[in-house]
Write an enzyme that holds these catalytic residues in place. Structure first.
Site, PDB file in Angstrom:
ATOM      1  N   PHE B  16       0.837  -1.194   0.000  1.00  0.00           N
ATOM      2  CA  PHE B  16       0.000   0.000   0.000  1.00  0.00           C
ATOM      3  C   PHE B  16       0.874   1.247   0.000  1.00  0.00           C
ATOM      4  O   PHE B  16       2.055   1.194   0.296  1.00  0.00           O
ATOM      5  CB  PHE B  16      -0.917  -0.014   1.228  1.00  0.00           C
ATOM      6  N   CYS B  17       0.241   2.382  -0.306  1.00  0.00           N
ATOM      7  CA  CYS B  17       0.939   3.653  -0.334  1.00  0.00           C
ATOM      8  C   CYS B  17       1.666   3.861   1.013  1.00  0.00           C
ATOM      9  O   CYS B  17       1.030   3.641   2.043  1.00  0.00           O
ATOM     10  CB  CYS B  17      -0.065   4.772  -0.572  1.00  0.00           C
ATOM     11  N   PRO B  18       2.937   4.210   1.112  1.00  0.00           N
ATOM     12  CA  PRO B  18       3.757   4.729   0.021  1.00  0.00           C
ATOM     13  C   PRO B  18       4.579   3.666  -0.712  1.00  0.00           C
ATOM     14  O   PRO B  18       5.435   4.027  -1.509  1.00  0.00           O
ATOM     15  CB  PRO B  18       4.686   5.685   0.746  1.00  0.00           C
TER      16      PRO B  18
END
Lengths: 381, 80
Positions: B16-18
């Site tokens: 997931f982000c980042p």
């Protein structure tokens, strides 16, 4: 015959696992050995306070031996190699140590060499020595631009640069040089923090205190002679004082190892904390490649999960993976300055909802700092 | 993308982000000027942040290709 448990690393995670195991297993069931690079155990959260003169750098470490149960053997000898196939660890002294069960808790180290100009141009508080150098610079600082930021992801204690920024703003105000000073906080992403709920609170507070931000700033090079920090996005920031979290890496023997990536972060299952699908190797704390905070708090909540699995394996008991699993729990204080603090408490499923900063939470943080030695590494809470 | 040779690609599905953005930054850091690199991600936040970063860093977002299973391949050329 007693099984041989090796724990690599004498930080928070390694110490807790060792002490839980020593209390849970009999000498007939297991011998427990911690192998670590240093005879000292540093309480790293204290490093944040050193630059402002709130903490003496000579008083943030204790003997690792004094924190371990008497049944835990301690070897001070840096690990140089890990042979998974032959279940052996080799140390700098060339002694080798076989294991039946292995826990890797060697943590992370700063790597200033990754960024050209970092060593000459930047300050930080990620070692006691560097934090003391920064203390001297802040004492002599009489106004100008201070750029604070992150030199690379991932890094230890994700909220520390934010805490530093809040405390810096208070420090400059109390020194009566805030009007002559500009604080610029940089972050590699498109927000001030990588957890949205926390970022919203932090950004609002930054705005209130006139702390400027420069986002999508991934440090590429520092030019100490010109006092410019440059990002790979092409942004150049002039500074009078540059406080950058250095890039971090895993232990040297893990970099490029079959169970880790090139930077030494160990492939770890997010729930069982087993390493690279091996049945007898676990990892915790900063050491893992998990996308969660590299912090003592993380290791604190992970350690019992590993200890329970090892005890069950030695006793040939079945473990219900749904009952013995790490749920991503992390709890971190955020010092907000002016004698107040807030807290981030979250897990894989529940993002943090930081409460407004209060003096009570700040006192809780101070209490943890004082009682850490008696409670956390000894696994009493 | 016909006629465009991707020098290096990272499949960041599941992170997931980042994570996916950091993978793109890592690729760009290690690439030569003119190289084309790609990251595959199914993360919603990445869909906004990754093109925004490419724009800020003044590289070229060549394409956002749909990939099986609802993911996207972000293809980027390093310009400087």
């Amino acid at each position: 015959m007693a099984k041989n448990i090796l724990i690599l690393g004498g930080g928070t995670g390694g110490s807790i696992v060792a002490n839980i195991l020593a209390r849970s297993l009999s000498p007939q069931e297991a011998t427990i050995t911690v192998i670590t690079a240093s005879p000292q155990h540093i309480y790293q959260p204290y490093q944040l306070y050193i630059p402002f003169g709130y903490q003496d750098p000579r008083k943030i470490a204790r003997s690792e031996r004094s924190l371990l149960h008497r049944r835990v053997a301690l070897v001070v000898d840096p690990v140089e190699a890990l042979d998974i196939k032959n279940q052996t660890v080799v140390c700098r002294s060339h002694k080798s140590y076989p294991y039946d069960y292995l826990v890797i808790a060697t943590g992370s180290t700063v790597d200033e060499q990754q960024i050209p100009g970092f060593k000459e141009g930047a300050d930080h508080f990620y070692t006691p020595e560097a934090a003391f150098v920064l203390y001297e610079k802040l004492q002599n600082f009489n106004g100008g631009t201070i750029v604070v930021g992150i030199g690379g992801l991932p890094y230890k204690c994700p909220v520390a640069p934010i805490e530093f920024t809040f405390m810096l703003e208070e420090f400059l105000t109390k020194k009566a040089i805030r009007q002559q000073s500009e604080i610029i906080y940089t972050f590699p992403l498109n927000d001030v923090f990588n957890i949205k709920t926390a970022a919203d609170y932090i950004k609002a507070d930054f705005d209130k205190r006139n702390i400027k931000t420069e986002l999508f700033f991934n440090l590429s090079e520092i030019h100490p002679e010109k006092k410019i920090a440059e990002s790979i996005e092409g942004t150049e920031l002039s500074y009078d004082l540059l406080v950058m979290t250095p890039p971090h890496k895993g232990a040297t023997f893990l970099r490029g190892h079959e169970i880790a990536d090139a930077d030494g972060w160990v492939q770890t299952d997010r729930h069982s904390l087993k390493v690279a699908q091996l049945e007898n190797v676990w990892s915790l704390g900063d050491t893992t490649n998990l996308p969660i905070s590299k912090a003592g708090s993380t290791a604190h909540f992970q350690a019992p999960v590993i200890a329970k699995q090892i005890c069950a394996a030695i006793r040939k008991e079945t473990v219900d993976p749904e009952k013995v699993k790490y749920n991503g729990h992390v709890a971190c204080f955020i010092e907000s300055g002016y004698g107040k603090a807030t807290m981030l408490d979250f897990d894989y499923e529940h993002p943090p909802q930081p409460p407004p900063p209060t003096e009570f939470i700040h006192f809780q943080k101070l209490a943890l700092n004082k009682f850490y030695w008696y409670l956390i590494p000894k696994a009493l809470i | 993308m016909e006629g465009i040779k991707i020098t290096k690609e990272v499949d960041a599905r599941g992170s997931f982000c980042p994570g996916p953005l950091m993978e793109m930054i890592r690729l760009i850091r290690s690439a030569q000027v003119g190289d084309v690199v790609a990251v595959i991600s199914a993360d919603e936040g990445t869909k906004k942040d990754l093109p925004a970063w490419i724009k800020k860093a003044k590289h070229e977002l060549i394409a956002e290709e749909p990939v099986e299973g609802g993911a996207t391949r972000f293809i980027c050329r390093k310009l400087h």
